[in-house]
Write a protein that holds these residues in place. Structure first.
Motif, PDB file in Angstrom:
ATOM      1  N   ARG A 376      49.930  48.274  45.584  1.00 45.46           N
ATOM      2  CA  ARG A 376      51.242  47.773  45.147  1.00 45.46           C
ATOM      3  C   ARG A 376      51.299  46.251  45.249  1.00 45.46           C
ATOM      4  O   ARG A 376      51.795  45.564  44.342  1.00 45.46           O
ATOM      5  N   LEU A 377      50.811  45.726  46.343  1.00 45.69           N
ATOM      6  CA  LEU A 377      50.831  44.285  46.557  1.00 45.69           C
ATOM      7  C   LEU A 377      50.085  43.560  45.439  1.00 45.69           C
ATOM      8  O   LEU A 377      50.540  42.530  44.922  1.00 45.69           O
ATOM      9  N   VAL A 378      48.963  44.101  45.037  1.00 47.13           N
ATOM     10  CA  VAL A 378      48.138  43.477  43.995  1.00 47.13           C
ATOM     11  C   VAL A 378      48.826  43.537  42.638  1.00 47.13           C
ATOM     12  O   VAL A 378      48.920  42.529  41.925  1.00 47.13           O
ATOM     13  N   VAL A 379      49.315  44.715  42.228  1.00 50.01           N
ATOM     14  CA  VAL A 379      49.891  44.817  40.882  1.00 50.01           C
ATOM     15  C   VAL A 379      51.235  44.099  40.798  1.00 50.01           C
ATOM     16  O   VAL A 379      51.586  43.572  39.732  1.00 50.01           O
ATOM     17  N   ARG A 380      51.987  44.050  41.885  1.00 52.88           N
ATOM     18  CA  ARG A 380      53.213  43.266  41.857  1.00 52.88           C
ATOM     19  C   ARG A 380      52.899  41.781  41.665  1.00 52.88           C
ATOM     20  O   ARG A 380      53.551  41.083  40.875  1.00 52.88           O
ATOM     21  N   THR A 381      51.918  41.280  42.399  1.00 47.82           N
ATOM     22  CA  THR A 381      51.545  39.874  42.285  1.00 47.82           C
ATOM     23  C   THR A 381      51.061  39.567  40.877  1.00 47.82           C
ATOM     24  O   THR A 381      51.479  38.579  40.255  1.00 47.82           O
ATOM     25  N   ALA A 382      50.184  40.398  40.357  1.00 48.22           N
ATOM     26  CA  ALA A 382      49.643  40.181  39.017  1.00 48.22           C
ATOM     27  C   ALA A 382      50.739  40.256  37.962  1.00 48.22           C
ATOM     28  O   ALA A 382      50.768  39.455  37.014  1.00 48.22           O
ATOM     29  N   GLY A 383      51.648  41.215  38.106  1.00 43.51           N
ATOM     30  CA  GLY A 383      52.718  41.356  37.125  1.00 43.51           C
ATOM     31  C   GLY A 383      53.648  40.162  37.100  1.00 43.51           C
ATOM     32  O   GLY A 383      54.038  39.679  36.028  1.00 43.51           O
ATOM     33  N   HIS A 386      51.792  37.211  35.581  1.00 48.00           N
ATOM     34  CA  HIS A 386      51.678  37.438  34.145  1.00 48.00           C
ATOM     35  C   HIS A 386      52.953  37.005  33.422  1.00 48.00           C
ATOM     36  O   HIS A 386      52.908  36.426  32.327  1.00 48.00           O
ATOM     37  N   GLN A 387      54.115  37.259  34.034  1.00 45.34           N
ATOM     38  CA  GLN A 387      55.387  36.911  33.405  1.00 45.34           C
ATOM     39  C   GLN A 387      55.621  35.407  33.336  1.00 45.34           C
ATOM     40  O   GLN A 387      56.425  34.940  32.513  1.00 45.34           O
ATOM     41  N   THR A 388      54.964  34.634  34.198  1.00 43.51           N
ATOM     42  CA  THR A 388      55.152  33.182  34.143  1.00 43.51           C
ATOM     43  C   THR A 388      54.459  32.571  32.939  1.00 43.51           C
ATOM     44  O   THR A 388      54.807  31.459  32.536  1.00 43.51           O
ATOM     45  N   LEU A 389      53.492  33.279  32.366  1.00 39.84           N
ATOM     46  CA  LEU A 389      52.671  32.682  31.321  1.00 39.84           C
ATOM     47  C   LEU A 389      53.208  33.013  29.934  1.00 39.84           C
ATOM     48  O   LEU A 389      52.572  33.692  29.131  1.00 39.84           O
ATOM     49  N   VAL A 390      54.410  32.529  29.682  1.00 42.27           N
ATOM     50  CA  VAL A 390      54.983  32.536  28.342  1.00 42.27           C
ATOM     51  C   VAL A 390      55.235  31.074  27.979  1.00 42.27           C
ATOM     52  O   VAL A 390      55.430  30.230  28.862  1.00 42.27           O
ATOM     53  N   PRO A 391      55.211  30.726  26.699  1.00 41.79           N
ATOM     54  CA  PRO A 391      55.329  29.306  26.320  1.00 41.79           C
ATOM     55  C   PRO A 391      56.548  28.612  26.899  1.00 41.79           C
ATOM     56  O   PRO A 391      56.483  27.441  27.279  1.00 41.79           O
ATOM     57  N   GLU A 428      43.895  32.029  28.063  1.00 48.48           N
ATOM     58  CA  GLU A 428      42.758  32.749  28.637  1.00 48.48           C
ATOM     59  C   GLU A 428      43.144  33.400  29.969  1.00 48.48           C
ATOM     60  O   GLU A 428      42.778  34.553  30.236  1.00 48.48           O
ATOM     61  N   VAL A 429      43.904  32.684  30.794  1.00 53.88           N
ATOM     62  CA  VAL A 429      44.345  33.253  32.067  1.00 53.88           C
ATOM     63  C   VAL A 429      45.283  34.432  31.820  1.00 53.88           C
ATOM     64  O   VAL A 429      45.177  35.475  32.484  1.00 53.88           O
ATOM     65  N   ARG A 430      46.184  34.298  30.856  1.00 49.73           N
ATOM     66  CA  ARG A 430      47.092  35.412  30.551  1.00 49.73           C
ATOM     67  C   ARG A 430      46.317  36.633  30.067  1.00 49.73           C
ATOM     68  O   ARG A 430      46.612  37.763  30.458  1.00 49.73           O
ATOM     69  N   SER A 431      45.303  36.402  29.246  1.00 46.53           N
ATOM     70  CA  SER A 431      44.483  37.512  28.761  1.00 46.53           C
ATOM     71  C   SER A 431      43.738  38.173  29.919  1.00 46.53           C
ATOM     72  O   SER A 431      43.644  39.408  29.998  1.00 46.53           O
ATOM     73  N   THR A 432      43.229  37.359  30.825  1.00 49.28           N
ATOM     74  CA  THR A 432      42.539  37.893  32.000  1.00 49.28           C
ATOM     75  C   THR A 432      43.493  38.716  32.856  1.00 49.28           C
ATOM     76  O   THR A 432      43.157  39.810  33.321  1.00 49.28           O
ATOM     77  N   LEU A 433      44.715  38.195  33.062  1.00 56.92           N
ATOM     78  CA  LEU A 433      45.712  38.925  33.840  1.00 56.92           C
ATOM     79  C   LEU A 433      46.117  40.226  33.154  1.00 56.92           C
ATOM     80  O   LEU A 433      46.345  41.244  33.819  1.00 56.92           O
ATOM     81  N   ASP A 434      46.202  40.194  31.841  1.00 59.10           N
ATOM     82  CA  ASP A 434      46.580  41.388  31.103  1.00 59.10           C
ATOM     83  C   ASP A 434      45.555  42.500  31.325  1.00 59.10           C
ATOM     84  O   ASP A 434      45.911  43.651  31.601  1.00 59.10           O
ATOM     85  N   GLN A 435      44.279  42.151  31.218  1.00 57.44           N
ATOM     86  CA  GLN A 435      43.226  43.140  31.458  1.00 57.44           C
ATOM     87  C   GLN A 435      43.206  43.582  32.915  1.00 57.44           C
ATOM     88  O   GLN A 435      43.049  44.774  33.222  1.00 57.44           O
ATOM     89  N   PHE A 436      43.379  42.628  33.824  1.00 56.45           N
ATOM     90  CA  PHE A 436      43.409  42.934  35.266  1.00 56.45           C
ATOM     91  C   PHE A 436      44.522  43.936  35.571  1.00 56.45           C
ATOM     92  O   PHE A 436      44.319  44.934  36.276  1.00 56.45           O
TER      93      PHE A 436
END
Length: 484
Positions: A376-383, A386-391, A428-436
């Motif tokens: 949970r800790l990992v997917v919450r952090t990643a999620g 991920h939300q910060t990386l919008v234009p 690239e970081v957003r794409s990596t986070l999406d796959q992660f």
């Protein structure tokens, strides 16, 4: 009862409809405003001399409580219902954190998958959660906290129920005072609705348990949480009305059930399980920390509410990984007790640390609780990251002089980039986070064998436990303390 979670606006309109239909029995008022200026609404039902308080939405990502309070209010207003609580006025806080709740509304209507949920999940950092009181001397509570404290002082309720909805796991109840018989009610409701009772929850890992699924909140001198986490239970809104004789019950109803959280049989390999949990958490936290540092300089202050919990999660992850390593948890020999306790009582005094290491006996339920907590800790952090990386969340590039490019050259948030497109390396970081996120959510769901609990069953379970707690608390004008 609806089969989905209500939004903040739907909660308000539902309560307003009840007040309009029963003007002699229902009062709807505001008890304060949120940090963003949103009203914090209270619906009161009845005219009794005693008061019961039910708080929904204390955590922004746990919306089931709103549906539960509407269910309770409709029950209390139903003609011909059994004569119960005739001298009780019920008070329902519709949503204690409306600002945070609105941030979660993107996932409320589904699809109810881990990937959808955690990509749109929001929960403020510890200091932004309204049930916790400030720990720094001289610091004023948040507006939401002040509103709840003032209401507690006004009502002096004999019962306070705080409605929580853990995302993955089972149901359990945390108490500030004893309610003998509540564990039986919990077990019956859980069995009827196919909800597991959690017998070693992460939130109450070290707490004494008077009966399966019920946990006594610790006093200031007792073990509260893992060393790496803040320990503030005794300085919370749960204990604030204690001087009035109030019993507080924190009622957890899970969104996704994991049957393993109720299995207290011995774990066949606690050393290997803890090694995997600890190693995976440490590795994933390092990966996310590196990704954060690549993008942090380009993020605007508007994402600070998202970054605060990210920084908090990444700060506690290494310490938790250390605490959950087999050497620390089980002792150097790995020979701590692994037997299954029945949940009748897991510890006394300063908590339930047992065996030759730092954790209680590591049966299957407790291993599963730690597995869930780490994932949970990992997917919450990643999620959240991920939300910060919008234009709209990323700073515009500056020239070497520090000046912004001429406005006429802007075709989007970045010169030369169309609207809605992130420049490299952020894309690239957003794409990596999406796959992660995709991989970790799938692994989380499969590893725990999680199954979705229908929303109406989550609310029905809380409804039953609140009524059971009220009946048990009502029998005594002076509920006795959990422990001297």
């Amino acid at each position: 009862m609806p089969g989905r979670y209500p939004t903040v606006d739907e909660l308000t309109s539902g309560a307003a409809a009840l007040a309009a239909a029963h003007p002699d029995r229902v009062v709807l008022r505001s008890i304060g405003t949120s940090r963003a200026g949103e009203p914090i609404r209270l619906m009161s039902v009845g005219r009794g001399s005693r008061h019961a308080l039910v708080v929904a939405g204390p955590h922004a990502n746990e919306p089931v409580g709103g549906l539960t309070v509407l269910r309770l209010a409709r029950y209390l207003l139903r003609p011909g219902r059994p004569a119960r609580f005739t001298d009780t006025t019920w008070h329902f806080v519709l949503c204690l954190d409306p600002d945070g709740a609105r941030r979660n509304e993107r996932w409320l209507k589904g699809p109810m998958t881990f990937a959808q949920h955690y990509r749109n999940f929001f929960r403020p950092g510890f200091d932004g959660q309204p049930e916790w009181l400030p720990t720094e001397p001289g610091t004023e509570p948040m507006p939401e906290t002040r509103a709840l404290l003032g209401l507690q002082d006004e009502l002096r309720p004999y019962l306070q129920c705080s409605l929580h909805g853990v995302d993955v796991g089972g149901s359990f109840v945390q108490l500030t005072r004893a309610l003998p018989g509540l564990s039986d009610e919990l077990a019956q409701s859980a069995a009827d609705l196919r909800i597991p009772v959690e017998l070693g929850p992460y939130d109450a890992f070290f707490w004494p348990s008077p009966g399966p699924g019920v946990y006594d909140m610790p006093r200031p001198q007792e073990t509260d949480q893992f060393v790496s986490l803040p320990a503030a239970t005794a300085t919370s809104t749960w204990f604030h009305p204690h001087a009035y004789g109030t019993v507080t019950a924190v009622v957890e109803a899970p969104m996704w059930a994991v049957d393993g959280v109720g299995d207290t049989s011995p774990h066949p390999d606690p050393h290997g399980a803890l090694e995997t949990i600890s190693r995976t958490l440490r590795q994933d936290a390092r990966t996310l920390a590196r990704l954060l540092e690549r993008v942090r300089p380009d993020l605007l202050a508007t994402v600070d509410p998202l970054l605060a919990p990210v920084d908090e999660y990444l700060a506690v992850s290494p310490g938790l990984a250390d605490e959950w390593s087999p050497e620390a948890a089980l002792g150097r020999s790995g020979g701590a007790r692994t037997g299954g306790d029945t949940g009748a009582r897991t510890g006394t005094g300063t908590g339930a640390r047992g065996g030759t290491g730092g954790l209680p006996p590591m049966n299957r339920a407790r291993i599963m609780a730690l597995r869930i907590a780490a994932r949970r800790l990992v997917v919450r952090t990643a999620g959240l990251l991920h939300q910060t990386l919008v234009p709209e969340s990323v700073a515009q590039p500056r020239s070497v002089t520090g000046a912004l490019p001429p406005p006429v050259s802007l075709t989007g948030p970045f010169p030369g980039f169309p609207a809605g497109v992130l420049p490299e390396p952020l894309a690239e970081v957003r794409s990596t986070l999406d796959q992660f996120l995709t991989e970790r959510c799938a692994a989380f769901e499969a590893d725990c064998r999680a199954r979705w609990i229908p929303v109406r069953d989550q609310a029905e379970h809380q409804f039953r436990i609140v009524l059971a707690a009220a009946e048990l608390a009502e029998r005594s004008r002076e509920p006795r303390a959990v422990r001297a």
